[in-house]
Design a protein around this motif. Structure first.
Motif, PDB file in Angstrom:
ATOM      1  N   ASN A 177      88.841  14.483  45.831  1.00 18.54           N
ATOM      2  CA  ASN A 177      89.191  14.576  47.244  1.00 18.54           C
ATOM      3  C   ASN A 177      90.572  15.202  47.424  1.00 18.54           C
ATOM      4  N   LYS A 178      90.709  15.956  48.507  1.00 22.64           N
ATOM      5  CA  LYS A 178      91.979  16.586  48.840  1.00 22.64           C
ATOM      6  C   LYS A 178      92.262  16.330  50.314  1.00 22.64           C
ATOM      7  N   THR A 179      93.534  16.123  50.650  1.00 22.41           N
ATOM      8  CA  THR A 179      93.913  15.839  52.028  1.00 22.41           C
ATOM      9  C   THR A 179      94.231  17.124  52.777  1.00 22.41           C
ATOM     10  N   TYR A 180      93.591  17.272  53.938  1.00 24.28           N
ATOM     11  CA  TYR A 180      93.834  18.417  54.804  1.00 24.28           C
ATOM     12  C   TYR A 180      94.310  17.913  56.164  1.00 24.28           C
ATOM     13  N   TYR A 181      94.897  18.801  56.920  1.00 22.69           N
ATOM     14  CA  TYR A 181      95.278  18.473  58.293  1.00 22.69           C
ATOM     15  C   TYR A 181      94.235  19.033  59.252  1.00 22.69           C
ATOM     16  N   SER A 190      95.078  13.562  59.496  1.00 22.92           N
ATOM     17  CA  SER A 190      94.777  13.988  58.130  1.00 22.92           C
ATOM     18  C   SER A 190      93.317  13.672  57.808  1.00 22.92           C
ATOM     19  N   GLU A 236      90.341  13.739  54.530  1.00 30.81           N
ATOM     20  CA  GLU A 236      90.069  13.885  53.101  1.00 30.81           C
ATOM     21  C   GLU A 236      88.711  14.544  52.916  1.00 30.81           C
ATOM     22  N   ARG A 237      88.689  15.586  52.109  1.00 33.66           N
ATOM     23  CA  ARG A 237      87.460  16.311  51.833  1.00 33.66           C
ATOM     24  C   ARG A 237      87.438  16.725  50.367  1.00 33.66           C
ATOM     25  N   GLU A 238      86.237  16.787  49.819  1.00 36.87           N
ATOM     26  CA  GLU A 238      86.113  17.352  48.488  1.00 36.87           C
ATOM     27  C   GLU A 238      86.251  18.865  48.601  1.00 36.87           C
ATOM     28  N   SER A 239      86.929  19.474  47.649  1.00 34.54           N
ATOM     29  CA  SER A 239      87.178  20.916  47.735  1.00 34.54           C
ATOM     30  C   SER A 239      85.885  21.711  47.832  1.00 34.54           C
TER      31      SER A 239
END
Length: 312
Positions: free
Chosen positions: A2-6, A108, A110-113
């Motif tokens: 998981n990666k945090t995006y705005y 924010s 969270e999504r998998e790339s």
């Protein structure tokens, strides 16, 4: 992983792909390089007022840009984020200060790339306006005031079909707008002169060098001679080329310039027997690249010359 995006107003900001993605419909919108960079800066500083100069430095860094580059990028972001210049629910214009991205619209995510991999094809990015097609004639707050007056005049001149129809004569509309411009310009000039604690004067530079061009520097009356800005030496060849062109067309030109920190306020007026044109530009970081500075001034001047009416 998981990666945090705005996300802003349910639009996820995907910097690697240069786009924003709707968290509701999955629609993807491609943004230009500087539009995306501007959005990233606003999101990072959500809830904080950033001045025009701060945004220009952070987004365009030391690049020479025109006066409308920032407003055009703000307009593009508002459109992409489903905001607009009237309601300004997401990106607000703070008069006399700058711009602010409302923190309430940011979160924010969270999504998998793999979930936001770049698709095989994307719509081509729309070209960004790096230089102003038409430079602003007044500071943003003054333009907003004039626009508000113009909107009010328009509402009275073109009422709803069910209302009694009444139109102001075009000459009266023009007169009202002129009065607003004079009042705003006079107030702004008075405030500036008082805040600087010195009277501004226009001093002619290099008198008699050009047959059809007169050059004036706007500066404080009590400024030491040793602090004078050597701007003329940077554009004298460009002015020579312009002079050769306007001489053949019987056009006279007046140039006024003033350097304020990293910004060059540059105005020129063209006058022939049958037409007049004027353009005001604010050029940021003008000392960095003399070639870009000359290209910008030459292009905008020739554009205005081409708009002049041909005398019979």
């Amino acid at each position: 992983m998981n990666k945090t995006y705005y996300a802003v107003n349910n639009w996820l900001v995907d910097l690697p792909s240069g786009s924003i993605i709707s968290l509701i419909s999955g629609e993807r919108k491609r943004l230009g390089e500087y539009q995306l960079k501007l959005l990233d800066v606003l999101v990072t500083n959500a809830g904080k007022i950033l001045t025009r100069e701060e945004l220009t430095n952070l987004v365009w860094e030391r690049r020479v840009i025109g006066n409308n580059s920032l407003p055009n990028a703000i307009h593009a972001l508002r459109t992409a984020l489903e905001d607009d210049g009237k309601t300004q629910k997401i990106i607000k214009t703070i008069p006399k200060k700058g711009y602010l991205l409302e923190q309430a619209w940011c979160r924010s995510v969270e999504r998998e790339s793999e979930e936001i991999d770049l698709p095989a094809t994307l719509p081509a990015a729309q070209p960004e306006d790096e230089v102003a097609d038409t430079a602003e004639l007044l500071p943003a707050p003054a333009q907003e005031l004039i626009q508000a007056k113009a909107d009010a005049i328009h509402a009275r001149a073109f009422p709803h079909p069910k209302a009694p129809r009444f139109r102001l004569p075009p000459s009266l509309v023009a007169l009202l707008l002129l009065i607003v411009v004079v009042i705003v310009s006079g107030t702004a000039g008075w405030q500036y002169a008082n805040s600087r604690g010195s009277r501004l004067v226009a001093t002619e530079q290099e008198a008699g060098v050009y047959s059809n061009i007169r050059i004036y520097e706007i500066s404080e009356a009590n400024r030491p001679t040793m602090n004078k800005e050597d701007f003329y030496s940077k554009i004298k060849d460009t002015l020579y080329a312009v002079n050769q062109q306007i001489k053949t067309q019987s056009i006279d030109m007046s140039v006024y310039y003033q350097s304020v920190d990293q910004t060059l306020n540059y105005t020129f007026a063209l006058k022939s027997r049958c037409d007049k044109k004027q353009l005001v530009m604010a050029i940021y970081h003008w000392r960095i690249d003399t070639t870009q500075l000359n290209n910008l001034i030459l292009r905008e001047t020739r554009r205005k010359i081409s708009e002049m009416e041909t005398c019979a």
